[in-house]
Design a protein around this motif. Sequence first.
Motif, PDB file in Angstrom:
ATOM      1  N   LYS A  17      48.968 -59.208 -12.487  1.00 48.52           N
ATOM      2  CA  LYS A  17      49.177 -57.963 -13.223  1.00 48.52           C
ATOM      3  C   LYS A  17      48.304 -56.852 -12.659  1.00 48.52           C
ATOM      4  CE  LYS A  17      50.425 -60.058 -17.678  1.00 48.52           C
ATOM      5  NZ  LYS A  17      50.014 -60.246 -19.086  1.00 48.52           N
ATOM      6  N   ILE A  18      47.102 -57.226 -12.232  1.00 52.73           N
ATOM      7  CA  ILE A  18      46.146 -56.239 -11.729  1.00 52.73           C
ATOM      8  C   ILE A  18      46.623 -55.640 -10.415  1.00 52.73           C
ATOM      9  CG2 ILE A  18      43.794 -55.905 -10.853  1.00 52.73           C
ATOM     10  CD1 ILE A  18      42.984 -58.233 -12.751  1.00 52.73           C
ATOM     11  N   SER A  54      48.414 -51.011  -6.971  1.00 53.14           N
ATOM     12  CA  SER A  54      49.350 -50.444  -5.998  1.00 53.14           C
ATOM     13  C   SER A  54      49.768 -49.025  -6.380  1.00 53.14           C
ATOM     14  CB  SER A  54      50.590 -51.326  -5.871  1.00 53.14           C
ATOM     15  OG  SER A  54      51.346 -51.304  -7.065  1.00 53.14           O
ATOM     16  N   LYS A  55      49.580 -48.679  -7.667  1.00 53.92           N
ATOM     17  CA  LYS A  55      49.918 -47.331  -8.137  1.00 53.92           C
ATOM     18  C   LYS A  55      48.767 -46.339  -7.920  1.00 53.92           C
ATOM     19  CE  LYS A  55      52.815 -49.262 -11.805  1.00 53.92           C
ATOM     20  NZ  LYS A  55      52.984 -49.419 -13.276  1.00 53.92           N
ATOM     21  N   LYS A  83      38.255 -46.944 -10.362  1.00 56.05           N
ATOM     22  CA  LYS A  83      39.346 -47.917 -10.483  1.00 56.05           C
ATOM     23  C   LYS A  83      39.184 -49.058  -9.488  1.00 56.05           C
ATOM     24  CE  LYS A  83      43.004 -45.139 -12.552  1.00 56.05           C
ATOM     25  NZ  LYS A  83      44.406 -44.681 -12.465  1.00 56.05           N
ATOM     26  N   LEU A  84      38.785 -48.737  -8.264  1.00 61.33           N
ATOM     27  CA  LEU A  84      38.582 -49.797  -7.271  1.00 61.33           C
ATOM     28  C   LEU A  84      37.407 -50.691  -7.653  1.00 61.33           C
ATOM     29  CD1 LEU A  84      39.219 -48.372  -3.684  1.00 61.33           C
ATOM     30  CD2 LEU A  84      40.369 -50.245  -4.823  1.00 61.33           C
ATOM     31  N   LEU A  85      36.367 -50.093  -8.214  1.00 63.63           N
ATOM     32  CA  LEU A  85      35.202 -50.883  -8.602  1.00 63.63           C
ATOM     33  C   LEU A  85      35.563 -51.873  -9.704  1.00 63.63           C
ATOM     34  CD1 LEU A  85      32.246 -51.396  -8.084  1.00 63.63           C
ATOM     35  CD2 LEU A  85      31.673 -49.609  -9.732  1.00 63.63           C
ATOM     36  N   HIS A 125      40.879 -53.494   0.901  1.00 67.43           N
ATOM     37  CA  HIS A 125      41.359 -52.656  -0.204  1.00 67.43           C
ATOM     38  C   HIS A 125      40.834 -51.225  -0.097  1.00 67.43           C
ATOM     39  CE1 HIS A 125      43.626 -55.543  -2.512  1.00 67.43           C
ATOM     40  NE2 HIS A 125      42.644 -56.429  -2.411  1.00 67.43           N
ATOM     41  N   LEU A 126      39.593 -51.065   0.332  1.00 69.34           N
ATOM     42  CA  LEU A 126      39.053 -49.709   0.514  1.00 69.34           C
ATOM     43  C   LEU A 126      39.890 -48.929   1.519  1.00 69.34           C
ATOM     44  CD1 LEU A 126      35.197 -50.410   0.645  1.00 69.34           C
ATOM     45  CD2 LEU A 126      36.387 -49.080  -1.101  1.00 69.34           C
ATOM     46  N   LEU A 127      40.143 -49.533   2.668  1.00 70.61           N
ATOM     47  CA  LEU A 127      40.870 -48.843   3.738  1.00 70.61           C
ATOM     48  C   LEU A 127      42.342 -48.625   3.399  1.00 70.61           C
ATOM     49  CD1 LEU A 127      39.341 -50.621   6.867  1.00 70.61           C
ATOM     50  CD2 LEU A 127      38.845 -48.306   6.055  1.00 70.61           C
ATOM     51  N   ASN A 128      42.948 -49.594   2.730  1.00 71.57           N
ATOM     52  CA  ASN A 128      44.374 -49.493   2.407  1.00 71.57           C
ATOM     53  C   ASN A 128      44.672 -48.492   1.291  1.00 71.57           C
ATOM     54  OD1 ASN A 128      45.372 -51.247   4.344  1.00 71.57           O
ATOM     55  ND2 ASN A 128      45.124 -53.045   3.039  1.00 71.57           N
ATOM     56  N   HIS A 129      43.636 -48.006   0.641  1.00 75.02           N
ATOM     57  CA  HIS A 129      43.830 -47.005  -0.416  1.00 75.02           C
ATOM     58  C   HIS A 129      43.192 -45.678  -0.013  1.00 75.02           C
ATOM     59  CE1 HIS A 129      44.719 -50.704  -2.664  1.00 75.02           C
ATOM     60  NE2 HIS A 129      45.513 -49.930  -3.362  1.00 75.02           N
ATOM     61  N   MET A 130      43.353 -45.331   1.255  1.00 79.50           N
ATOM     62  CA  MET A 130      42.903 -44.043   1.790  1.00 79.50           C
ATOM     63  C   MET A 130      44.077 -43.351   2.483  1.00 79.50           C
ATOM     64  SD  MET A 130      39.296 -44.898   3.685  1.00 79.50           S
ATOM     65  CE  MET A 130      37.881 -45.553   2.816  1.00 79.50           C
ATOM     66  N   THR A 131      43.987 -42.047   2.606  1.00 81.78           N
ATOM     67  CA  THR A 131      44.966 -41.334   3.427  1.00 81.78           C
ATOM     68  C   THR A 131      44.751 -41.730   4.886  1.00 81.78           C
ATOM     69  OG1 THR A 131      43.465 -39.451   3.691  1.00 81.78           O
ATOM     70  CG2 THR A 131      45.048 -39.345   1.863  1.00 81.78           C
ATOM     71  N   ASN A 132      45.733 -41.472   5.732  1.00 82.74           N
ATOM     72  CA  ASN A 132      45.649 -41.873   7.136  1.00 82.74           C
ATOM     73  C   ASN A 132      44.437 -41.277   7.841  1.00 82.74           C
ATOM     74  OD1 ASN A 132      47.970 -43.418   6.961  1.00 82.74           O
ATOM     75  ND2 ASN A 132      49.317 -41.765   7.624  1.00 82.74           N
ATOM     76  N   ILE A 133      44.119 -40.035   7.514  1.00 80.26           N
ATOM     77  CA  ILE A 133      42.975 -39.368   8.173  1.00 80.26           C
ATOM     78  C   ILE A 133      41.683 -40.095   7.854  1.00 80.26           C
ATOM     79  CG2 ILE A 133      41.590 -37.254   8.228  1.00 80.26           C
ATOM     80  CD1 ILE A 133      44.171 -35.689   7.778  1.00 80.26           C
ATOM     81  N   LEU A 134      41.475 -40.432   6.563  1.00 79.11           N
ATOM     82  CA  LEU A 134      40.252 -41.130   6.174  1.00 79.11           C
ATOM     83  C   LEU A 134      40.260 -42.574   6.672  1.00 79.11           C
ATOM     84  CD1 LEU A 134      39.690 -39.754   2.559  1.00 79.11           C
ATOM     85  CD2 LEU A 134      38.449 -39.170   4.634  1.00 79.11           C
ATOM     86  N   PHE A 135      41.435 -43.185   6.690  1.00 80.72           N
ATOM     87  CA  PHE A 135      41.542 -44.551   7.227  1.00 80.72           C
ATOM     88  C   PHE A 135      41.053 -44.582   8.679  1.00 80.72           C
ATOM     89  CE2 PHE A 135      43.693 -47.759   9.717  1.00 80.72           C
ATOM     90  CZ  PHE A 135      43.576 -48.896   8.943  1.00 80.72           C
TER      91      PHE A 135
END
Length: 202
Positions: free
Chosen positions: A6-7, A12-13, A28-30, A85-95
């Motif tokens: 469920k988490i 993913s949202k 939220k990530l923490l 998870h940190l990297l996958n929840h960033m915009t491409n520039i920050l990634f």
Amino acid sequence: MSAMSKIIPELSKLEPLDGNNYKRWSQKLLVFFEQLKVDYVLFNDPPKPVVPTDVETTPTAATVVKTTDDAIKKFEKDNKTARCHLLNHMTNILFDLFAPNKSAKVIWDSLESKYRLDDAGKKKYVVGKWLQFIMEDGKPIVINEEMKLCVVFLANVLLEKFPPSRSDYRKVLKHKKKDMSLQELIGHMRIEEANRLNKSSC
């Protein structure tokens, strides 16, 4: 459906970090990392391996080495999870900027240093603008800064900025028994401004 399944859909949202949404994004990530029990890698350095000497050949020494090796392997696995998870929840520039870092802690600390300080700087800037603001006749009133301050305080600061030509109107508003919010004061000001324009056009 398990609690973890469920988490993950909820995460993913999560909107990717773009530099303007850091506070909610990081919280939220923490929470997610705490549920995965990998949050410790964001705040601790990896455990160091134990190198036994020739003298340390006792069962106790072997147990210590084994326990440390297990802790190192667990840390490495949890670090990869958090980093992913940190990297996958960033915009491409920050990634692209943070992807070279293999440590989730280094990424987290860098984000905290950059965006927490930026947020504090923005607040100081807005406070400075409020205190320096001078209201003048014929100057449009533009209030578009978003900041969580006491709305009654902001209203009274704005009231003190009235130009001399509106001193009588300011006295009327100041003697109201009920405290006004910022939005209420702005509403009064717009009505007064409209009335003044109507009188001048007559």
